[in-house]
Design a protein around this motif. Structure first.
Motif, PDB file in Angstrom:
ATOM      1  N   MET A  80     -14.528   8.700   2.470  1.00 48.80           N
ATOM      2  CA  MET A  80     -13.151   8.207   2.410  1.00 48.80           C
ATOM      3  C   MET A  80     -13.142   6.710   2.675  1.00 48.80           C
ATOM      4  O   MET A  80     -14.011   6.192   3.390  1.00 48.80           O
ATOM      5  N   LEU A  81     -12.140   6.025   2.134  1.00 48.76           N
ATOM      6  CA  LEU A  81     -11.992   4.602   2.400  1.00 48.76           C
ATOM      7  C   LEU A  81     -11.876   4.407   3.906  1.00 48.76           C
ATOM      8  O   LEU A  81     -11.021   5.007   4.554  1.00 48.76           O
ATOM      9  N   HIS A  82     -12.779   3.599   4.470  1.00 50.70           N
ATOM     10  CA  HIS A  82     -12.809   3.376   5.915  1.00 50.70           C
ATOM     11  C   HIS A  82     -11.496   2.724   6.347  1.00 50.70           C
ATOM     12  O   HIS A  82     -10.971   1.836   5.665  1.00 50.70           O
ATOM     13  N   ASN A  83     -10.962   3.163   7.489  1.00 51.96           N
ATOM     14  CA  ASN A  83      -9.653   2.682   7.948  1.00 51.96           C
ATOM     15  C   ASN A  83      -9.602   1.165   8.078  1.00 51.96           C
ATOM     16  O   ASN A  83      -8.551   0.567   7.855  1.00 51.96           O
ATOM     17  N   ALA A  84     -10.692   0.511   8.415  1.00 45.70           N
ATOM     18  CA  ALA A  84     -10.698  -0.949   8.574  1.00 45.70           C
ATOM     19  C   ALA A  84     -10.664  -1.686   7.236  1.00 45.70           C
ATOM     20  O   ALA A  84     -10.371  -2.881   7.199  1.00 45.70           O
ATOM     21  N   ARG A  85     -10.935  -1.002   6.145  1.00 42.78           N
ATOM     22  CA  ARG A  85     -10.933  -1.646   4.822  1.00 42.78           C
ATOM     23  C   ARG A  85      -9.527  -1.851   4.272  1.00 42.78           C
ATOM     24  O   ARG A  85      -9.308  -2.752   3.475  1.00 42.78           O
ATOM     25  N   TYR A  86      -8.579  -1.008   4.665  1.00 45.12           N
ATOM     26  CA  TYR A  86      -7.205  -1.149   4.154  1.00 45.12           C
ATOM     27  C   TYR A  86      -6.650  -2.544   4.453  1.00 45.12           C
ATOM     28  O   TYR A  86      -6.204  -3.235   3.543  1.00 45.12           O
ATOM     29  N   PRO A  87      -6.663  -2.990   5.738  1.00 46.72           N
ATOM     30  CA  PRO A  87      -6.146  -4.335   6.000  1.00 46.72           C
ATOM     31  C   PRO A  87      -6.919  -5.431   5.265  1.00 46.72           C
ATOM     32  O   PRO A  87      -6.334  -6.426   4.839  1.00 46.72           O
ATOM     33  N   LEU A  88      -8.214  -5.256   5.103  1.00 50.67           N
ATOM     34  CA  LEU A  88      -9.025  -6.236   4.385  1.00 50.67           C
ATOM     35  C   LEU A  88      -8.592  -6.338   2.923  1.00 50.67           C
ATOM     36  O   LEU A  88      -8.400  -7.437   2.387  1.00 50.67           O
ATOM     37  N   LEU A  89      -8.386  -5.207   2.268  1.00 49.96           N
ATOM     38  CA  LEU A  89      -7.954  -5.205   0.866  1.00 49.96           C
ATOM     39  C   LEU A  89      -6.544  -5.765   0.722  1.00 49.96           C
ATOM     40  O   LEU A  89      -6.245  -6.478  -0.241  1.00 49.96           O
ATOM     41  N   VAL A  90      -5.682  -5.482   1.689  1.00 51.43           N
ATOM     42  CA  VAL A  90      -4.327  -6.051   1.678  1.00 51.43           C
ATOM     43  C   VAL A  90      -4.410  -7.567   1.838  1.00 51.43           C
ATOM     44  O   VAL A  90      -3.733  -8.315   1.129  1.00 51.43           O
ATOM     45  N   GLU A  91      -5.252  -8.039   2.748  1.00 46.46           N
ATOM     46  CA  GLU A  91      -5.426  -9.480   2.961  1.00 46.46           C
ATOM     47  C   GLU A  91      -5.906 -10.168   1.692  1.00 46.46           C
ATOM     48  O   GLU A  91      -5.433 -11.243   1.329  1.00 46.46           O
ATOM     49  N   ARG A  92      -6.825  -9.549   0.992  1.00 45.44           N
ATOM     50  CA  ARG A  92      -7.323 -10.134  -0.262  1.00 45.44           C
ATOM     51  C   ARG A  92      -6.215 -10.227  -1.309  1.00 45.44           C
ATOM     52  O   ARG A  92      -6.124 -11.208  -2.043  1.00 45.44           O
ATOM     53  N   ALA A  93      -5.363  -9.211  -1.365  1.00 44.38           N
ATOM     54  CA  ALA A  93      -4.243  -9.242  -2.317  1.00 44.38           C
ATOM     55  C   ALA A  93      -3.276 -10.363  -1.952  1.00 44.38           C
ATOM     56  O   ALA A  93      -2.812 -11.109  -2.816  1.00 44.38           O
ATOM     57  N   TRP A  94      -2.944 -10.500  -0.651  1.00 41.83           N
ATOM     58  CA  TRP A  94      -2.046 -11.584  -0.225  1.00 41.83           C
ATOM     59  C   TRP A  94      -2.648 -12.947  -0.534  1.00 41.83           C
ATOM     60  O   TRP A  94      -1.951 -13.858  -0.984  1.00 41.83           O
ATOM     61  N   THR A 108       1.228   6.563  -2.724  1.00 37.20           N
ATOM     62  CA  THR A 108       0.977   5.708  -1.562  1.00 37.20           C
ATOM     63  C   THR A 108      -0.070   6.359  -0.676  1.00 37.20           C
ATOM     64  O   THR A 108       0.058   7.522  -0.301  1.00 37.20           O
ATOM     65  N   TYR A 109      -1.097   5.579  -0.344  1.00 32.03           N
ATOM     66  CA  TYR A 109      -2.167   6.052   0.542  1.00 32.03           C
ATOM     67  C   TYR A 109      -1.984   5.537   1.964  1.00 32.03           C
ATOM     68  O   TYR A 109      -2.362   6.201   2.917  1.00 32.03           O
ATOM     69  N   ALA A 110      -1.434   4.338   2.091  1.00 31.63           N
ATOM     70  CA  ALA A 110      -1.176   3.751   3.414  1.00 31.63           C
ATOM     71  C   ALA A 110      -0.045   2.746   3.265  1.00 31.63           C
ATOM     72  O   ALA A 110       0.183   2.210   2.180  1.00 31.63           O
ATOM     73  N   ARG A 111       0.652   2.516   4.365  1.00 28.71           N
ATOM     74  CA  ARG A 111       1.715   1.508   4.361  1.00 28.71           C
ATOM     75  C   ARG A 111       1.773   0.862   5.729  1.00 28.71           C
ATOM     76  O   ARG A 111       1.321   1.445   6.712  1.00 28.71           O
ATOM     77  N   GLY A 112       2.333  -0.349   5.751  1.00 26.04           N
ATOM     78  CA  GLY A 112       2.429  -1.011   7.031  1.00 26.04           C
ATOM     79  C   GLY A 112       3.161  -2.327   6.953  1.00 26.04           C
ATOM     80  O   GLY A 112       3.748  -2.674   5.921  1.00 26.04           O
ATOM     81  N   THR A 113       3.110  -3.033   8.077  1.00 30.29           N
ATOM     82  CA  THR A 113       3.709  -4.360   8.179  1.00 30.29           C
ATOM     83  C   THR A 113       2.741  -5.256   8.949  1.00 30.29           C
ATOM     84  O   THR A 113       1.890  -4.783   9.715  1.00 30.29           O
ATOM     85  N   ARG A 114       2.913  -6.555   8.727  1.00 33.18           N
ATOM     86  CA  ARG A 114       2.126  -7.533   9.458  1.00 33.18           C
ATOM     87  C   ARG A 114       3.018  -8.735   9.742  1.00 33.18           C
ATOM     88  O   ARG A 114       3.765  -9.173   8.872  1.00 33.18           O
ATOM     89  N   VAL A 115       2.953  -9.231  10.963  1.00 31.85           N
ATOM     90  CA  VAL A 115       3.720 -10.403  11.372  1.00 31.85           C
ATOM     91  C   VAL A 115       2.772 -11.594  11.420  1.00 31.85           C
ATOM     92  O   VAL A 115       1.712 -11.526  12.043  1.00 31.85           O
ATOM     93  N   LEU A 116       3.163 -12.680  10.733  1.00 34.57           N
ATOM     94  CA  LEU A 116       2.402 -13.929  10.740  1.00 34.57           C
ATOM     95  C   LEU A 116       3.228 -15.028  11.387  1.00 34.57           C
ATOM     96  O   LEU A 116       4.446 -15.040  11.261  1.00 34.57           O
ATOM     97  N   VAL A 117       2.544 -15.964  12.027  1.00 30.94           N
ATOM     98  CA  VAL A 117       3.179 -17.145  12.599  1.00 30.94           C
ATOM     99  C   VAL A 117       2.453 -18.369  12.053  1.00 30.94           C
ATOM    100  O   VAL A 117       1.228 -18.456  12.128  1.00 30.94           O
ATOM    101  N   ARG A 118       3.217 -19.293  11.499  1.00 27.59           N
ATOM    102  CA  ARG A 118       2.667 -20.564  10.995  1.00 27.59           C
ATOM    103  C   ARG A 118       2.395 -21.449  12.195  1.00 27.59           C
ATOM    104  O   ARG A 118       3.209 -21.524  13.120  1.00 27.59           O
ATOM    105  N   LEU A 119       1.237 -22.119  12.227  1.00 30.02           N
ATOM    106  CA  LEU A 119       0.858 -22.961  13.347  1.00 30.02           C
ATOM    107  C   LEU A 119       0.695 -24.416  12.949  1.00 30.02           C
ATOM    108  O   LEU A 119       0.291 -24.720  11.829  1.00 30.02           O
TER     109      LEU A 119
END
Length: 152
Positions: A31-45, A115-126
């Motif tokens: 199965m797609l490793h749980n840590a890969r989902y955020p990585l793939l989302v980051e690449r898309a962003w 949908t396989y996974a969903r979520g949110t992420r909060v970013l702060v500009r520095l």
């Protein structure tokens, strides 16, 4: 058929970007490793923001809006990804504030239907000199407004 050859899905908000899951992204259970989902989302962003000229080229002092950090990440897994191949990430903004934002995402089938996974992420500009919150540029805000999810 590649993800690029598929017909464009109908989305009422956000963007759907193709991503690829490789064999080595799968865990010992296949199965797609749980840590890969955020990585793939980051690449898309990263790909999406690069379309708007926002990128990190190795210099934080000149990174502008790319100088940001993750404040929070929430992800829920809905169905296992059990094969390598073509998938997609549906991206949108939930909130665009003065120095921060919250984006939503779905890791999904190439057509956006499953949908396989969903979520949110909060970013702060520095500010790169002080590492304190700094305002997004107007160029960034204009691009971000195009991605805002309509209020339900």
């Amino acid at each position: 058929m590649t993800a690029e050859a598929l017909p464009a899905p109908v989305l009422s908000y956000g963007r759907l970007l193709p991503v690829s899951v490789h064999f080595d992204d799968l865990d010992a259970l296949g199965m797609l490793h749980n840590a890969r989902y955020p990585l793939l989302v980051e690449r898309a962003w990263t790909e999406l923001w690069q379309e708007h000229g926002i990128r990190f080229d190795g210099d934080w002092a000149t990174a502008g809006d790319a100088c940001n950090v993750v404040r929070e990440l929430v992800i829920g897994y809905e169905a296992p990804v059990t094969r390598s191949g073509a998938y997609a990430v549906h991206l949108w903004l939930e909130r665009l504030g003065g120095t921060g934002l919250t984006y939503g995402f779905r890791f999904c089938s190439p057509d956006g239907a499953t949908t396989y996974a969903r979520g949110t992420r909060v970013l702060v500009r520095l500010d790169p000199a002080t590492l304190r919150p700094a305002p997004w540029s107007e160029t960034f805000r204009a691009a971000g407004r195009q991605l805002l999810r309509p209020a339900d």
